[in-house]
Scaffold this motif. Structure first.
Motif, short mmCIF file in Angstrom:
data_model
loop_
_atom_site.label_atom_id
_atom_site.label_comp_id
_atom_site.label_asym_id
_atom_site.label_seq_id
_atom_site.Cartn_x
_atom_site.Cartn_y
_atom_site.Cartn_z
N ALA A 278 33.52 19.67 32.32
CA ALA A 278 33.56 21.03 31.46
C ALA A 278 33.53 22.23 32.36
O ALA A 278 33.84 23.34 31.74
N ILE A 279 33.36 22.06 33.81
CA ILE A 279 33.57 23.34 34.38
C ILE A 279 34.79 24.29 34.42
O ILE A 279 34.75 25.26 34.23
N ALA A 280 36.16 23.69 34.22
CA ALA A 280 37.22 24.33 34.23
C ALA A 280 37.47 25.08 32.82
O ALA A 280 38.54 25.96 32.91
N CYS A 285 30.13 24.08 27.26
CA CYS A 285 29.02 24.07 28.10
C CYS A 285 29.01 23.25 28.90
O CYS A 285 29.24 22.09 28.86
N MET A 286 28.79 23.64 30.24
CA MET A 286 28.70 22.62 31.49
C MET A 286 27.15 22.24 31.81
O MET A 286 27.36 21.53 32.86
N ALA A 322 37.66 23.09 41.06
CA ALA A 322 37.53 23.78 42.34
C ALA A 322 36.04 24.48 42.28
O ALA A 322 35.64 24.79 41.34
N ASP A 323 35.79 24.82 43.68
CA ASP A 323 34.51 25.48 44.09
C ASP A 323 34.21 26.74 43.19
O ASP A 323 33.42 27.34 42.40
N ALA A 324 35.61 27.64 43.43
CA ALA A 324 35.65 28.81 42.79
C ALA A 324 35.20 28.99 41.11
O ALA A 324 34.69 29.63 40.70
N ALA A 325 35.92 28.04 40.55
CA ALA A 325 35.71 27.89 39.12
C ALA A 325 33.97 27.48 38.64
O ALA A 325 33.63 28.14 37.71
N PHE A 326 33.40 26.68 39.53
CA PHE A 326 32.07 26.62 39.47
C PHE A 326 31.17 27.70 39.68
O PHE A 326 30.59 28.12 39.11
#
Length: 337
Positions: A278-280, A285-286, A322-326
């Protein structure tokens, strides 16, 4: 405010540091710690001069942060082997170094707790000399304590046979001098996972539980061997015995998808895994499963109680979020520290 400025500066250049910064800030809002706790820990661990060494343009930030955690933070956060407290054989969080939030506030005796492990960890926990290998049901499947090598093509058949044991036979006692993990035990309650213990294994099932529990490191980076995931299940009395608490940001510097949610959870005693799938998508809801951490659990802590297991399936691909999205999904309320 120096250490907080350092975190803030690093977060502008690397998503891994932004994840840590946002989790720390959200932890303040959640009441897990305050700014004084962060400064006090930084002073005791001598973090300020260490952070000066990290500059924009460095390579793999996961490797950098893992090294920082194991060499610099861990000895001041945890007792036990590899820490500054050499005489303590058990790995456990040090109360005086950084707060253990909601410590022992959730009695778990009688609850069934779960943890996902790769097949190599399961075989280590059972141990080569275990009487598990002498059971008739195990011998009938031609399973012996001489497991195939991790990179052997026979390992697939081995794992499938192990997972095909009747439910009543899929349990073992922890091997002498073994532990559920090499360190702290992150765990969830079975009832929070939507787990069908008897469902057949499949790559989709393995990936679904990997995603639900935020296990972005599985399968391991650079691991050419194949990976099968097993679900472990054990009595919460063991966690009560050793002590357990809600995780905070400094418990998971080496866990790339740990989160302290920006909004307060329904049950403040429990942290949250990050649902990888769900992160991206910001419309999803993640929040994954509620989780807590127990101090290291060894053979004696289980008091002879069994650890049950079920094969989830082969984990064929890594999660590529990706780390940035999280980091962006963890944006704290109010101003950054």
């Amino acid at each position: 405010m120096g250490i907080l400025r350092d975190f803030n500066h690093l977060s502008l250049h690397h998503a891994r540091w932004r994840i840590l910064r946002n989790n720390l800030e959200n932890g303040i809002h959640a009441g897990l710690h305050d700014r004084c706790d962060i400064r006090r820990f930084a002073r005791r661990a001598g973090l300020a001069p260490q952070l000066v060494r990290f500059r924009p343009g460095l390579g793999d930030q996961q490797a950098v942060m893992n090294e920082w955690w194991h060499q610099n933070l861990r000895p001041f956060r945890l007792a036990g082997p590899g820490s500054a407290v050499r005489r303590q054989p058990r790995v456990e969080a040090l109360e005086h170094s950084f707060p253990r939030a909601h410590f022992r506030t959730s009695g778990l005796a009688g609850e069934r707790l779960c943890r996902v492990v790769p097949h190599t960890s399961l075989l280590h926990m059972i141990g080569a000399g275990s009487d598990f290998w002498e059971r008739e049901s195990v011998l009938d499947l031609r399973l012996t304590q001489n497991a195939p090598a991790a990179d052997s093509p026979l390992m697939e058949e081995w794992c499938l046979r192990l997972g095909s044991l009747p439910s009543a036979e899929r349990h073992f006692s922890l091997a002498p001098r073994a532990s559920i993990t090499a360190g702290m035990v992150w765990f969830a309650r079975e009832g929070d996972l939507g787990l069908d213990w008897e469902a057949p294994p499949s790559p989709d099932r393995a990936a679904a539980f990997r995603d639900l529990l935020g296990l972005v490191h599985l399968p391991y980076v650079g691991n050419t061997d194949r990976t099968w995931l097993f679900m472990l299940r054990f009595n919460g009395a063991a966690a009560d015995k050793v002590g357990h608490y809600r995780p905070s940001a400094l418990d998971a510097v080496d866990n790339a998808r740990f989160q302290v949610p920006p909004r307060a959870p329904a049950d403040p005693n429990w942290g949250r895994t990050a649902q990888l799938a769900a992160i991206a998508d910001k419309n999803l809801c993640m929040n994954g499963a509620p989780e807590r951490i127990a101090n290291q659990i060894t053979e004696g802590d289980l008091a002879g109680g069994p650890i049950e297991f079920a094969l989830l399936g082969e984990l064929k691909e890594r999660h590529d979020g990706a780390d940035a999205a999280f980091a962006d999904r963890l944006l704290p309320r109010g101003n950054a520290p």
